[in-house]
Design a protein around this motif. Structure first.
Motif, PDB file in Angstrom:
ATOM      1  N   THR A 243       0.835  -1.205   0.000  1.00 52.13           N
ATOM      2  CA  THR A 243       0.000   0.000   0.000  1.00 52.13           C
ATOM      3  C   THR A 243       0.866   1.249   0.000  1.00 52.13           C
ATOM      4  O   THR A 243       1.818   1.355   0.771  1.00 52.13           O
ATOM      5  CB  THR A 243      -0.926   0.023   1.233  1.00 52.13           C
ATOM      6  N   CYS A 244       0.488   2.165  -0.870  1.00 53.33           N
ATOM      7  CA  CYS A 244       1.090   3.500  -0.908  1.00 53.33           C
ATOM      8  C   CYS A 244       0.165   4.438  -0.129  1.00 53.33           C
ATOM      9  O   CYS A 244      -1.007   4.578  -0.474  1.00 53.33           O
ATOM     10  CB  CYS A 244       1.245   3.959  -2.360  1.00 53.33           C
ATOM     11  N   LEU A 245       0.677   5.064   0.937  1.00 55.25           N
ATOM     12  CA  LEU A 245      -0.154   5.861   1.822  1.00 55.25           C
ATOM     13  C   LEU A 245       0.380   7.289   1.931  1.00 55.25           C
ATOM     14  O   LEU A 245       1.292   7.568   2.704  1.00 55.25           O
ATOM     15  CB  LEU A 245      -0.217   5.229   3.215  1.00 55.25           C
ATOM     16  N   PRO A 246      -0.179   8.225   1.145  1.00 51.53           N
ATOM     17  CA  PRO A 246       0.202   9.634   1.313  1.00 51.53           C
ATOM     18  C   PRO A 246      -0.511  10.218   2.530  1.00 51.53           C
ATOM     19  O   PRO A 246      -1.596   9.787   2.896  1.00 51.53           O
ATOM     20  CB  PRO A 246      -0.291  10.296   0.017  1.00 51.53           C
ATOM     21  N   PHE A 247       0.118  11.209   3.130  1.00 53.43           N
ATOM     22  CA  PHE A 247      -0.485  11.874   4.284  1.00 53.43           C
ATOM     23  C   PHE A 247      -1.621  12.776   3.802  1.00 53.43           C
ATOM     24  O   PHE A 247      -1.462  13.579   2.886  1.00 53.43           O
ATOM     25  CB  PHE A 247       0.572  12.709   5.005  1.00 53.43           C
ATOM     26  N   ASN A 248      -2.817  12.615   4.411  1.00 54.02           N
ATOM     27  CA  ASN A 248      -4.009  13.410   4.064  1.00 54.02           C
ATOM     28  C   ASN A 248      -4.440  13.216   2.619  1.00 54.02           C
ATOM     29  O   ASN A 248      -4.895  14.156   1.953  1.00 54.02           O
ATOM     30  CB  ASN A 248      -3.768  14.899   4.337  1.00 54.02           C
ATOM     31  N   ALA A 249      -4.286  12.021   2.089  1.00 53.66           N
ATOM     32  CA  ALA A 249      -4.688  11.711   0.712  1.00 53.66           C
ATOM     33  C   ALA A 249      -5.083  10.243   0.656  1.00 53.66           C
ATOM     34  O   ALA A 249      -4.759   9.467   1.557  1.00 53.66           O
ATOM     35  CB  ALA A 249      -3.551  12.015  -0.263  1.00 53.66           C
ATOM     36  N   PRO A 250      -5.819   9.825  -0.380  1.00 51.56           N
ATOM     37  CA  PRO A 250      -6.239   8.424  -0.470  1.00 51.56           C
ATOM     38  C   PRO A 250      -5.060   7.493  -0.684  1.00 51.56           C
ATOM     39  O   PRO A 250      -3.998   7.897  -1.185  1.00 51.56           O
ATOM     40  CB  PRO A 250      -7.183   8.415  -1.683  1.00 51.56           C
ATOM     41  N   SER A 251      -5.233   6.257  -0.293  1.00 52.01           N
ATOM     42  CA  SER A 251      -4.196   5.245  -0.473  1.00 52.01           C
ATOM     43  C   SER A 251      -4.438   4.464  -1.757  1.00 52.01           C
ATOM     44  O   SER A 251      -5.503   4.555  -2.377  1.00 52.01           O
ATOM     45  CB  SER A 251      -4.181   4.295   0.724  1.00 52.01           C
ATOM     46  N   ALA A 252      -3.432   3.690  -2.155  1.00 54.72           N
ATOM     47  CA  ALA A 252      -3.545   2.804  -3.313  1.00 54.72           C
ATOM     48  C   ALA A 252      -2.790   1.521  -2.994  1.00 54.72           C
ATOM     49  O   ALA A 252      -1.763   1.557  -2.302  1.00 54.72           O
ATOM     50  CB  ALA A 252      -2.994   3.472  -4.570  1.00 54.72           C
ATOM     51  N   SER A 253      -3.293   0.385  -3.487  1.00 54.65           N
ATOM     52  CA  SER A 253      -2.700  -0.906  -3.142  1.00 54.65           C
ATOM     53  C   SER A 253      -2.517  -1.780  -4.367  1.00 54.65           C
ATOM     54  O   SER A 253      -3.198  -1.606  -5.385  1.00 54.65           O
ATOM     55  CB  SER A 253      -3.564  -1.647  -2.107  1.00 54.65           C
ATOM     56  N   THR A 254      -1.598  -2.722  -4.244  1.00 55.47           N
ATOM     57  CA  THR A 254      -1.383  -3.745  -5.259  1.00 55.47           C
ATOM     58  C   THR A 254      -1.003  -5.034  -4.556  1.00 55.47           C
ATOM     59  O   THR A 254      -0.503  -5.006  -3.420  1.00 55.47           O
ATOM     60  CB  THR A 254      -0.286  -3.325  -6.259  1.00 55.47           C
ATOM     61  N   THR A 255      -1.261  -6.168  -5.188  1.00 52.14           N
ATOM     62  CA  THR A 255      -0.966  -7.479  -4.605  1.00 52.14           C
ATOM     63  C   THR A 255       0.199  -8.116  -5.348  1.00 52.14           C
ATOM     64  O   THR A 255       0.236  -8.106  -6.574  1.00 52.14           O
ATOM     65  CB  THR A 255      -2.191  -8.405  -4.666  1.00 52.14           C
ATOM     66  N   VAL A 256       1.137  -8.665  -4.586  1.00 54.58           N
ATOM     67  CA  VAL A 256       2.336  -9.279  -5.162  1.00 54.58           C
ATOM     68  C   VAL A 256       2.367 -10.751  -4.787  1.00 54.58           C
ATOM     69  O   VAL A 256       2.235 -11.113  -3.617  1.00 54.58           O
ATOM     70  CB  VAL A 256       3.613  -8.581  -4.663  1.00 54.58           C
ATOM     71  N   TYR A 257       2.532 -11.604  -5.799  1.00 62.41           N
ATOM     72  CA  TYR A 257       2.720 -13.039  -5.599  1.00 62.41           C
ATOM     73  C   TYR A 257       4.175 -13.376  -5.935  1.00 62.41           C
ATOM     74  O   TYR A 257       4.663 -13.015  -7.008  1.00 62.41           O
ATOM     75  CB  TYR A 257       1.800 -13.857  -6.509  1.00 62.41           C
ATOM     76  N   VAL A 258       4.840 -14.076  -5.040  1.00 65.08           N
ATOM     77  CA  VAL A 258       6.232 -14.474  -5.262  1.00 65.08           C
ATOM     78  C   VAL A 258       6.268 -15.962  -5.575  1.00 65.08           C
ATOM     79  O   VAL A 258       5.790 -16.785  -4.786  1.00 65.08           O
ATOM     80  CB  VAL A 258       7.106 -14.162  -4.035  1.00 65.08           C
TER      81      VAL A 258
END
Length: 299
Positions: A243-258
């Motif tokens: 998850t990418c989490l900016p301060f006071n802004a929406p987050s965004a996520s991605t799923t990683v399979y190894v």
């Protein structure tokens, strides 16, 4: 005046005219050809929000510095921290870094504490003197992580911000490989003061126990771009949601399979706690080949 005198007078006049036109002009005492080339600040973030214990980096970018000097000062007690490359504080956590190939004079505060929050001044002893303020906020982990569950879903406008991770929502990485995740925050007015990366509920930074992490943040125009580079992926430890989490802004996520090896892909825990059902690539290929062979045999 005879003709000879006239010719001599005309010759002297011509020589003086030519000398006046083509002789280099002498500069007045104290004149400096670089007098108009004054130092000025370049674009760099001036607001930083970090977690207690992290290292704070305040980047002061000064172009055309010449023989002038950059000074860092803490406004809280008006203490001079650094002058040029030299530190003037007993606090060993605080240093300044400058690479001669760049115009950046970066103030570093290691093992940050909430008391380090406040305003820091970067100033240049030019005439007139130029000053830029930098704002640092050091917050606790509990305070910051509370936002992880309050942020809106990714790719949705939220108070003038839009956040996304480029590329597919699901990614596959070989065991031992590397991966770069790029998060782009688009804003209307001001860039987010800070941007963090999480793997599940665990913060990823330079000091993470995992190691093998590189972070780079750039701000240009109306976008802030954060690149997370992860080395030496391990199937069990590194598979999951990022998850990418900016301060006071929406987050965004991605799923990683190894991938554990060429014949198997490890199961990954999703947000709801249930394991994702992942079919081996080779198994699927063999099943398809078997069905195709039977079809051709009876056709």
């Amino acid at each position: 005046m005879n003709s000879l005198e006239k010719n001599l007078w005309f010759l002297l006049f011509s020589v003086n005219v030519v000398k006046t036109l083509y002789e280099p002009q002498r500069n007045p005492p104290g004149w400096n050809k670089a007098v108009d080339l004054q130092p000025f600040f370049g674009n760099a973030p001036t607001n930083r929000t970090i977690l207690s214990g992290q290292t704070a980096y305040l980047e002061c970018r000064v172009h055309l510095l010449g023989n002038k000097t950059v000074t860092w000062m803490r406004v809280r007690d008006f203490h001079i921290l650094t002058i040029g490359p030299v530190s003037y504080t007993r606090d060993e956590r605080i240093k300044v870094f400058h690479d001669e190939r760049t115009d950046d004079w970066t103030l570093q505060i290691r093992y940050s504490q909430p008391k380090d929050s406040g305003v820091y001044k970067c100033q240049v002893n030019s005439r007139p003197k130029i000053v830029r303020n930098f704002f640092l906020k050091v917050t606790t982990k509990d305070e910051f992580e509370g936002q992880l569950y309050k942020m809106a879903s990714s790719n949705r406008k939220y108070d003038g911000y839009d956040t996304c991770i480029t590329g597919p929502r699901v990614r596959f990485v070989e065991s031992g490989g590397t991966l770069t995740l790029e998060c782009i925050v688009t804003y209307v007015k001001t860039p987010p003061p800070s941007l963090l990366w999480y793997k599940g509920n665990h913060l990823l930074d330079y000091n993470s126990p995992r190691g093998g992490i590189s972070l780079k943040v750039e701000t240009s125009g109306d976008q802030t771009v954060s690149k997370l580079l992860l080395y030496s992926f391990r199937p069990k430890e590194d598979s999951g949601n990022y998850t990418c989490l900016p301060f006071n802004a929406p987050s965004a996520s991605t799923t990683v399979y190894v991938e554990r090896d060429k014949n198997e892909v490890i199961e990954v825990q999703l947000d709801n706690g249930n394991p994702a059902s992942v079919i081996s690539v080779n198994t699927a290929v063999l099943a398809f080949s078997f069905v195709l062979a039977i079809t051709l045999y009876f056709s």
